[in-house]
Design an enzyme around this catalytic site. Sequence first.
Site, mmCIF file in Angstrom:
data_model
loop_
_atom_site.group_PDB
_atom_site.id
_atom_site.type_symbol
_atom_site.label_atom_id
_atom_site.label_comp_id
_atom_site.label_asym_id
_atom_site.label_seq_id
_atom_site.Cartn_x
_atom_site.Cartn_y
_atom_site.Cartn_z
ATOM 1 N N LYS A 146 -6.583 10.493 -3.213
ATOM 2 C CA LYS A 146 -7.131 9.217 -3.667
ATOM 3 C C LYS A 146 -7.992 9.439 -4.904
ATOM 4 O O LYS A 146 -9.090 9.956 -4.822
ATOM 5 C CB LYS A 146 -7.922 8.533 -2.571
ATOM 6 C CG LYS A 146 -8.028 7.048 -2.854
ATOM 7 C CD LYS A 146 -8.400 6.259 -1.658
ATOM 8 C CE LYS A 146 -7.958 4.816 -1.809
ATOM 9 N NZ LYS A 146 -8.523 3.964 -0.789
ATOM 10 N N TRP A 171 -4.069 5.537 -4.924
ATOM 11 C CA TRP A 171 -3.362 6.609 -4.222
ATOM 12 C C TRP A 171 -2.376 7.374 -5.102
ATOM 13 O O TRP A 171 -1.693 6.800 -5.934
ATOM 14 C CB TRP A 171 -2.555 6.041 -3.058
ATOM 15 C CG TRP A 171 -3.364 5.537 -1.913
ATOM 16 C CD1 TRP A 171 -3.414 4.240 -1.478
ATOM 17 C CD2 TRP A 171 -4.200 6.288 -1.032
ATOM 18 N NE1 TRP A 171 -4.253 4.164 -0.393
ATOM 19 C CE2 TRP A 171 -4.747 5.389 -0.094
ATOM 20 C CE3 TRP A 171 -4.561 7.638 -0.945
ATOM 21 C CZ2 TRP A 171 -5.615 5.788 0.925
ATOM 22 C CZ3 TRP A 171 -5.431 8.033 0.056
ATOM 23 C CH2 TRP A 171 -5.948 7.117 0.976
ATOM 24 N N GLU A 197 -4.320 -2.428 5.332
ATOM 25 C CA GLU A 197 -3.759 -2.870 6.613
ATOM 26 C C GLU A 197 -4.789 -3.569 7.495
ATOM 27 O O GLU A 197 -4.460 -4.117 8.539
ATOM 28 C CB GLU A 197 -3.192 -1.660 7.384
ATOM 29 C CG GLU A 197 -1.927 -1.059 6.787
ATOM 30 C CD GLU A 197 -2.186 0.057 5.778
ATOM 31 O OE1 GLU A 197 -3.283 0.066 5.180
ATOM 32 O OE2 GLU A 197 -1.287 0.897 5.600
ATOM 33 N N THR A 213 0.845 -1.180 0.000
ATOM 34 C CA THR A 213 0.000 0.000 0.000
ATOM 35 C C THR A 213 0.885 1.236 0.000
ATOM 36 O O THR A 213 1.998 1.206 0.530
ATOM 37 C CB THR A 213 -0.969 -0.024 1.211
ATOM 38 O OG1 THR A 213 -1.809 1.103 1.150
ATOM 39 C CG2 THR A 213 -0.238 -0.052 2.534
HETATM 40 P P1 ADP Z 1 -8.940 0.343 0.130
HETATM 41 O O1 ADP Z 1 -8.908 1.377 -0.934
HETATM 42 O O2 ADP Z 1 -9.036 -1.028 -0.384
HETATM 43 O O3 ADP Z 1 -9.969 0.605 1.197
HETATM 44 P P2 ADP Z 1 -6.361 1.407 0.943
HETATM 45 O O4 ADP Z 1 -5.472 0.838 1.962
HETATM 46 O O5 ADP Z 1 -5.835 1.652 -0.419
HETATM 47 O O6 ADP Z 1 -7.561 0.381 0.906
HETATM 48 O O7 ADP Z 1 -6.994 2.769 1.447
HETATM 49 C C1 ADP Z 1 -7.481 2.936 2.733
HETATM 50 C C2 ADP Z 1 -7.885 4.365 2.950
HETATM 51 O O8 ADP Z 1 -8.900 4.717 1.993
HETATM 52 C C3 ADP Z 1 -8.509 4.668 4.280
HETATM 53 O O9 ADP Z 1 -7.533 4.886 5.275
HETATM 54 C C4 ADP Z 1 -9.316 5.927 3.967
HETATM 55 O O10 ADP Z 1 -8.500 7.079 3.947
HETATM 56 C C5 ADP Z 1 -9.793 5.655 2.566
HETATM 57 N N1 ADP Z 1 -11.130 5.050 2.582
HETATM 58 C C6 ADP Z 1 -11.458 3.748 2.458
HETATM 59 N N2 ADP Z 1 -12.783 3.570 2.507
HETATM 60 C C7 ADP Z 1 -13.328 4.798 2.682
HETATM 61 C C8 ADP Z 1 -14.657 5.303 2.834
HETATM 62 N N3 ADP Z 1 -15.711 4.502 2.793
HETATM 63 N N4 ADP Z 1 -14.804 6.626 3.021
HETATM 64 C C9 ADP Z 1 -13.754 7.464 3.056
HETATM 65 N N5 ADP Z 1 -12.485 7.052 2.915
HETATM 66 C C10 ADP Z 1 -12.262 5.749 2.732
#
Ligand code: ADP
Length: 541
Positions: free
Chosen positions: A439, A444, A329, A184
């Site tokens: 994002k 990312w 994570e 990540t």
């Molecule tokens: P994924 O995109 O699969 O959830 P990542 O590890 O790439 O996993 O990203 C995690 C991050 O994405 C979180 O810490 C948060 O900042 C953001 N995120 C994930 N789900 C949400 C949500 N439903 N609303 C807002 N932010 C989110």
Amino acid sequence: MHGLMMDYQLTMDRILEHANRMFPHKQITTLQPDGSRHRYNYAEAYTRIKRLAKALVNLGIQPGDRVGTFAWNNYQHFELYFAIPGAGAVCHTLNIRLFPEQLAYIVDHAEDQIVFIEASLLPLYERIAHQISCVKHYVLINAPRTIETRLRNVLHYEDLLADADEDFAWRSTDERMAMGMCYTSGTTGNPKGALYSHRSMYLHTIGENQAAALGIVESDVVLPVVPQFHAMAWGLPYACAMSGADLVMPGMHLQPAPLARLIAEERVTVAGGVPTIWMGLYQELKQNPRDLSSLRALVVGGSAMPRSLIEAYERELGVNVLHAWGMTELSPLGTVSILQKHHQNLSDKEKWDVKARQGYAIAGVEMRIVDDSGRELPWDNKSVGELQVRGPWIIRQYFKREHSEDQFTADGWFRTGDVCTIDPYGYMTITDRTKDLVKSGGEWISSVELENAIMGHPDVLEAAVIAIPDDRWLERPLAVVVARPGATLAQEQLRTYLQDKIAKFWMPDHFVFVPEIPKTSVGKFSKTTLRQMYGEGRLSA
Ligand code: ADP
């Protein structure tokens, strides 16, 4: 005194054995590269997975070795999800959207021994192959016999299976063995690896299948649009095998039209993806309506699902939206926004407000919010603090990073970098994040890395990057640039300069030139001020 129950190892092969025994007839359907649909059942998948695991061992894979996958969501990738851990190895899913340098870094850092590559992604991989020395074999998926490649030691997936038999005893004998790995993005520097164990993934699968979470059952037909190279496709392939749900894999066809067809024709009941995917699907459905009555939950996470889109799906299309929050994570599921009894008397508008929040922690995940000094804050829906979590499927250390402790607290919690409030019923709402990342469409972009790339231009004095809202991608990077005195800089020059230095989707849509970048009292770029300036229309391109 200890309990007297069996010491039954929670290993992923047991989920597969269960699927084979209880649901051998249930279907896995894949939209193939040529648009046809491949169909087979769990029993057939099971036999092939055993052969594949044996083939891996025949190729010399040892317990703990990492095996990379570079592929779309399809039945072969499903097979790899079980065969690699079943062979005692670690399924390392490679994110095809990473910039080549980062991709090369993670293959090398993980020391992948074998990499499985989908034929359509081969050119992408070939660009980095010369930088990699750890990989001993490549295995091509969906590749024609005539394919030409510069890679060496190349095998074909079906040949590998044909050469092995299914007489194989699982090598995943200890639930604490590593079984999967996803990297990540960090705010700065290289991506970091989350290393899942059999136990953590087994428990995550049960956690996800709770009725109070996604609650996937045998009668479901599940479509993971979220890629298998992204946080284990949110665990959906495993959740399906555990519950006996049919699985529908979209392959490379992630455009709105084929997805709409797939949902309607396969009678999908649960589909999971990032908001950008569902935004595209919504536009498509407005133009070409389809029968979506089979859908019981449109699962969305990865970024905040806009309140307006939740309303559009629910009011106009009659589709129930299930908003979830997670992180790589966290394996990745943390919270879900499902209405509870106390929401029963709310109006529809108020219910959509609730669904736009990130929701309550599912059992197995503990949350707390803390202020800057580490003091825990109340769940009063007002106090804003950093979200910290702990639980059996939450990371305690990144792979080969013994000393990166800044994301872990002394008392054993993981710092998410998300900033939020929590209401008295435990519904969490993300309001900001401390990590300096953008994002875009679920992927990312590191602001800091992008700033450094821009500041590499000889005529740039300073550059700061902030996330700005975007209708399609939810966030896009905006670059605020100060030119060196005497230099004349135009957007086009910066674009040309950055072209081969960053991933394509990192390229800012706009560069704004300013005389200076506002700073904080300690001299850092004040992104808060920049965001405020943008909000007031003082940073238009
Ligand atoms: P994924 O995109 O699969 O959830 P990542 O590890 O790439 O996993 O990203 C995690 C991050 O994405 C979180 O810490 C948060 O900042 C953001 N995120 C994930 N789900 C949400 C949500 N439903 N609303 C807002 N932010 C989110």
